[in-house]
Design a protein around this motif. Sequence first.
Motif, PDB file in Angstrom:
ATOM      1  N   ALA A  58       1.154  -1.261  -0.090  1.00 35.16           N
ATOM      2  CA  ALA A  58      -0.136   0.441   0.177  1.00 35.16           C
ATOM      3  C   ALA A  58       0.862   1.428  -0.124  1.00 35.16           C
ATOM      4  O   ALA A  58       2.209   0.893   0.050  1.00 35.16           O
ATOM      5  N   MET A  87       2.254   3.648   1.959  1.00 39.22           N
ATOM      6  CA  MET A  87       3.442   3.042   2.704  1.00 39.22           C
ATOM      7  C   MET A  87       4.893   2.257   2.563  1.00 39.22           C
ATOM      8  O   MET A  87       5.620   2.718   2.043  1.00 39.22           O
ATOM      9  N   ASN A  93       3.029  -8.436  -1.962  1.00 38.20           N
ATOM     10  CA  ASN A  93       1.613  -8.261  -1.299  1.00 38.20           C
ATOM     11  C   ASN A  93       1.080  -9.342  -1.586  1.00 38.20           C
ATOM     12  O   ASN A  93       0.889 -10.342  -3.073  1.00 38.20           O
ATOM     13  N   ARG A  94      -0.266  -9.450  -0.338  1.00 40.19           N
ATOM     14  CA  ARG A  94      -1.079 -10.527  -0.410  1.00 40.19           C
ATOM     15  C   ARG A  94      -1.977 -10.475  -1.514  1.00 40.19           C
ATOM     16  O   ARG A  94      -2.063 -11.618  -1.896  1.00 40.19           O
ATOM     17  N   THR A  95      -2.091  -9.230  -2.298  1.00 36.04           N
ATOM     18  CA  THR A  95      -3.201  -9.611  -3.707  1.00 36.04           C
ATOM     19  C   THR A  95      -2.281  -8.886  -4.624  1.00 36.04           C
ATOM     20  O   THR A  95      -1.377  -8.165  -4.215  1.00 36.04           O
ATOM     21  N   ARG A 102      -1.220  -4.985  -6.524  1.00 40.98           N
ATOM     22  CA  ARG A 102      -0.435  -3.914  -5.903  1.00 40.98           C
ATOM     23  C   ARG A 102       0.964  -4.095  -6.677  1.00 40.98           C
ATOM     24  O   ARG A 102       1.870  -2.587  -6.477  1.00 40.98           O
ATOM     25  N   VAL A 135       2.002  -3.911   6.459  1.00 37.18           N
ATOM     26  CA  VAL A 135       0.769  -4.358   6.159  1.00 37.18           C
ATOM     27  C   VAL A 135       0.382  -3.290   7.006  1.00 37.18           C
ATOM     28  O   VAL A 135       0.702  -2.739   8.178  1.00 37.18           O
ATOM     29  N   LYS A 136      -0.923  -3.422   7.473  1.00 38.50           N
ATOM     30  CA  LYS A 136      -2.081  -3.116   8.213  1.00 38.50           C
ATOM     31  C   LYS A 136      -1.750  -3.719  10.110  1.00 38.50           C
ATOM     32  O   LYS A 136      -1.540  -4.791   9.591  1.00 38.50           O
ATOM     33  N   ALA A 137      -0.754  -2.911  11.127  1.00 39.46           N
ATOM     34  CA  ALA A 137      -0.639  -3.208  11.804  1.00 39.46           C
ATOM     35  C   ALA A 137      -1.824  -4.448  12.551  1.00 39.46           C
ATOM     36  O   ALA A 137      -3.131  -3.829  12.880  1.00 39.46           O
ATOM     37  N   GLY A 178       5.258  -1.657  10.144  1.00 38.63           N
ATOM     38  CA  GLY A 178       3.908  -0.706  10.585  1.00 38.63           C
ATOM     39  C   GLY A 178       3.887   0.186  11.582  1.00 38.63           C
ATOM     40  O   GLY A 178       4.848  -0.574  12.868  1.00 38.63           O
ATOM     41  N   ASN A 179       3.060  -0.079  12.277  1.00 38.97           N
ATOM     42  CA  ASN A 179       2.751   1.055  13.450  1.00 38.97           C
ATOM     43  C   ASN A 179       1.890   0.073  14.781  1.00 38.97           C
ATOM     44  O   ASN A 179       1.273  -0.075  15.114  1.00 38.97           O
ATOM     45  N   VAL A 185       8.403   3.399  11.969  1.00 36.32           N
ATOM     46  CA  VAL A 185       9.028   4.951  10.857  1.00 36.32           C
ATOM     47  C   VAL A 185       8.101   6.024  10.616  1.00 36.32           C
ATOM     48  O   VAL A 185       6.937   5.877  11.065  1.00 36.32           O
ATOM     49  N   GLY A 242       5.325  10.036   7.063  1.00 37.40           N
ATOM     50  CA  GLY A 242       4.011   9.591   6.404  1.00 37.40           C
ATOM     51  C   GLY A 242       4.412   9.026   4.916  1.00 37.40           C
ATOM     52  O   GLY A 242       5.675   8.139   4.866  1.00 37.40           O
TER      53      GLY A 242
HETATM   54  P1  NDP Z   1      -2.661  -0.358   5.544  1.00 37.31           P
HETATM   55  O1  NDP Z   1      -2.242  -0.097   6.474  1.00 37.31           O
HETATM   56  O2  NDP Z   1      -3.666   0.450   4.842  1.00 37.31           O
HETATM   57  O3  NDP Z   1      -3.114  -1.152   5.257  1.00 37.31           O
HETATM   58  C1  NDP Z   1      -2.898  -1.762   3.645  1.00 37.31           C
HETATM   59  C2  NDP Z   1      -1.922  -3.067   3.409  1.00 37.31           C
HETATM   60  O4  NDP Z   1      -1.921  -4.029   4.373  1.00 37.31           O
HETATM   61  C3  NDP Z   1      -2.260  -4.020   2.264  1.00 37.31           C
HETATM   62  O5  NDP Z   1      -0.674  -4.417   1.353  1.00 37.31           O
HETATM   63  C4  NDP Z   1      -2.695  -4.883   2.430  1.00 37.31           C
HETATM   64  O6  NDP Z   1      -2.961  -6.059   1.578  1.00 37.31           O
HETATM   65  C5  NDP Z   1      -2.538  -5.081   4.164  1.00 37.31           C
HETATM   66  N1  NDP Z   1      -2.800  -6.271   4.449  1.00 37.31           N
HETATM   67  C6  NDP Z   1      -4.047  -6.130   5.482  1.00 37.31           C
HETATM   68  N2  NDP Z   1      -4.550  -7.207   5.811  1.00 37.31           N
HETATM   69  C7  NDP Z   1      -3.579  -7.930   5.548  1.00 37.31           C
HETATM   70  C8  NDP Z   1      -3.212  -9.757   5.682  1.00 37.31           C
HETATM   71  N3  NDP Z   1      -4.550 -10.164   6.336  1.00 37.31           N
HETATM   72  N4  NDP Z   1      -2.604 -10.949   5.189  1.00 37.31           N
HETATM   73  C9  NDP Z   1      -1.723 -10.122   4.725  1.00 37.31           C
HETATM   74  N5  NDP Z   1      -1.593  -8.615   3.812  1.00 37.31           N
HETATM   75  C10 NDP Z   1      -2.940  -7.795   4.682  1.00 37.31           C
HETATM   76  O7  NDP Z   1      -1.667   0.738   4.882  1.00 37.31           O
HETATM   77  P2  NDP Z   1      -0.410   2.173   4.546  1.00 37.31           P
HETATM   78  O8  NDP Z   1       0.662   1.960   4.270  1.00 37.31           O
HETATM   79  O9  NDP Z   1      -0.998   3.424   5.483  1.00 37.31           O
HETATM   80  O10 NDP Z   1       0.579   1.616   5.982  1.00 37.31           O
HETATM   81  C11 NDP Z   1       1.594   0.199   6.355  1.00 37.31           C
HETATM   82  C12 NDP Z   1       1.657   0.452   8.212  1.00 37.31           C
HETATM   83  O11 NDP Z   1       2.529   1.889   7.936  1.00 37.31           O
HETATM   84  C13 NDP Z   1       0.728   0.612   8.905  1.00 37.31           C
HETATM   85  O12 NDP Z   1       0.642  -0.664   9.691  1.00 37.31           O
HETATM   86  C14 NDP Z   1       0.658   2.142   9.191  1.00 37.31           C
HETATM   87  O13 NDP Z   1       0.615   1.865  10.604  1.00 37.31           O
HETATM   88  C15 NDP Z   1       2.763   1.692   9.206  1.00 37.31           C
HETATM   89  N6  NDP Z   1       2.106   4.119   8.646  1.00 37.31           N
HETATM   90  C16 NDP Z   1       1.861   4.656   8.299  1.00 37.31           C
HETATM   91  C17 NDP Z   1       2.074   6.147   8.226  1.00 37.31           C
HETATM   92  C18 NDP Z   1       0.678   6.186   6.800  1.00 37.31           C
HETATM   93  O14 NDP Z   1       1.358   8.192   6.715  1.00 37.31           O
HETATM   94  N7  NDP Z   1       0.250   5.999   6.130  1.00 37.31           N
HETATM   95  C19 NDP Z   1       3.124   6.368   8.391  1.00 37.31           C
HETATM   96  C20 NDP Z   1       4.027   5.620   9.269  1.00 37.31           C
HETATM   97  C21 NDP Z   1       3.534   4.117   8.837  1.00 37.31           C
HETATM   98  P3  NDP Z   1      -4.199  -5.974   0.226  1.00 37.31           P
HETATM   99  O15 NDP Z   1      -3.196  -4.966  -0.759  1.00 37.31           O
HETATM  100  O16 NDP Z   1      -4.166  -7.729  -0.209  1.00 37.31           O
HETATM  101  O17 NDP Z   1      -5.134  -5.314   0.405  1.00 37.31           O
END
Ligand code: NDP
Length: 477
Positions: free
Chosen positions: A11, A13, A32-34, A37, A74-76, A101-102, A127, A130
């Motif tokens: 995603a 980040m 990536n899971r799917t 991306r 990935v999503k924390a 991740g967070n 990290v 943003g």
């Molecule tokens: P998201 O938190 O929206 O997470 C989406 C990603 O997680 C996608 O790649 C998704 O895969 C994957 N995912 C979700 N569930 C699963 C699962 N069960 N198994 C495998 N993969 C999974 O993405 P962000 O890029 O916004 O953030 C990533 C991390 O970075 C998070 O932990 C966030 O808290 C942290 N972070 C974010 C910041 C920000 O500004 N956004 C700043 C600093 C840290 P799929 O594509 O297949 O759905």
Amino acid sequence: DKASIGVTGLAVMGRNLARNLARHGHTVALHNRTDKRTRELVDQFGSEGEFIPAYSAREFVDALERPRQIVIMVKAGEPTDAVIEEFAPLLESGDVIVDAGNAHFADTRRREAQLRERGLHFVGTGVSGGEEGALHGPSIMPGGSKASYESLGPLLEDISAKVDGDPCCTHIGADGAGHFVKMVHNGIEYADMQLIAESFDLLRGALGHEPAQIAEVFRTWNTGRLDSYLIEITAQVLAHTDAGTGKPFVDVVADQAEQKGTGRWTVQIGLDLGVPISGIAEAVFARSLSGHADLRIGSRELPGPSRSKLKGAEAEGFADDVERALYASKIVAYAQGFNQIQAGGSEYGWDIDLGAVASIWRGGCIIRAKFLDDIRGAYEAEPGLPTLLTSGGFNAAVADAQDSWRRVVATAAQLGIPTPGFSTALAYYDGLRAPRLPAALIQGQRDFFGAHTYRRTDRDGAFHTAWATDDRAESEA
Ligand code: NDP
């Protein structure tokens, strides 16, 4: 050719971290899971560097040089555990899993212990910055073993933000130390934002300035000791006019601040550790108060001063007072946050270099500021500093701010402008200054109703007074 590092979770980040790595000349395996991306990243940004897209866990692992280094973005929460379980069985002793991740540091500690038993390094990494930071250079806070940092550190330092040539990345400490420090970073960020927001509210409420005028004030402040990313973006937000209505942007946005949870974690852990992080706590509570439409009954039902403005001599110099009060309150908030890191370090056995933490926050992250260079200097000069408030430059600034700080808090109270951040910072400061605190009375109350005992100023030991008897005799417990 194999990849020196892999990123799974593409995603915003993960994609930007992977691009950042590739732009620095590292070959990056992608997963990536799917699949979508992964394909999109290669289609859109494939020309930026060397990528090896992988469409299965096995393919991804096989694309990596040994020791393998896998960054999970990935999503924390549960998704992180799911991804770890997907990859860990495919890895070999000495390989490194990085969770960028967070995550909550307690989860990181659990995961690190489990993976260590399986011979794998697990590096929970904060990290900040943003999506822009991830692409152009974030502030990076890796925990985990020292050994893992030998191979991983140079890569992370390479893609981190740089200030005066120094990377904004350093090994923070074992297991969850990186995520702990990232958590406190976010707590401090909450406090800093709250203080800035209160400054705006004061300038508007007490002086009647319009947002665009206040934007100018912040722009000026940003050329001095308050020079920081948050002050800079504050000026930009305040200067922004809503296209549809022509009104100041801040007047058309719903005044209910949201939160994703890291600020709340900071306060919860602060309570567990017994560290008075009142500035961070008030900032979290101020956001939750703003969100309580049900409680915000309004001034028709809740009596208090009408919102009059300062005039003449009172108004003159008030903006400068607010600047000094803001700076002093900010010192308190950061002092509290660094004390929490110190306390976390003692509790969990991390050997955290506070000066190094300040140093890697100077660039890349949301709280980046000139100010952090002074904090770095303070801890370098005196690593065991009990509080930043006693350190040379900060001590002098707080001394200089005294009258202004008190005038601002008093004015806010008189005019009915809520300033929880400023007020709690000053109360904390006065708490540290007080020769005696009414905690002695609280000890008396506790002993009265619960026989909890008390210590005396003149003798060692624990004492109890027989409050229910006529003679109220004291005995040693
Ligand atoms: P998201 O938190 O929206 O997470 C989406 C990603 O997680 C996608 O790649 C998704 O895969 C994957 N995912 C979700 N569930 C699963 C699962 N069960 N198994 C495998 N993969 C999974 O993405 P962000 O890029 O916004 O953030 C990533 C991390 O970075 C998070 O932990 C966030 O808290 C942290 N972070 C974010 C910041 C920000 O500004 N956004 C700043 C600093 C840290 P799929 O594509 O297949 O759905």
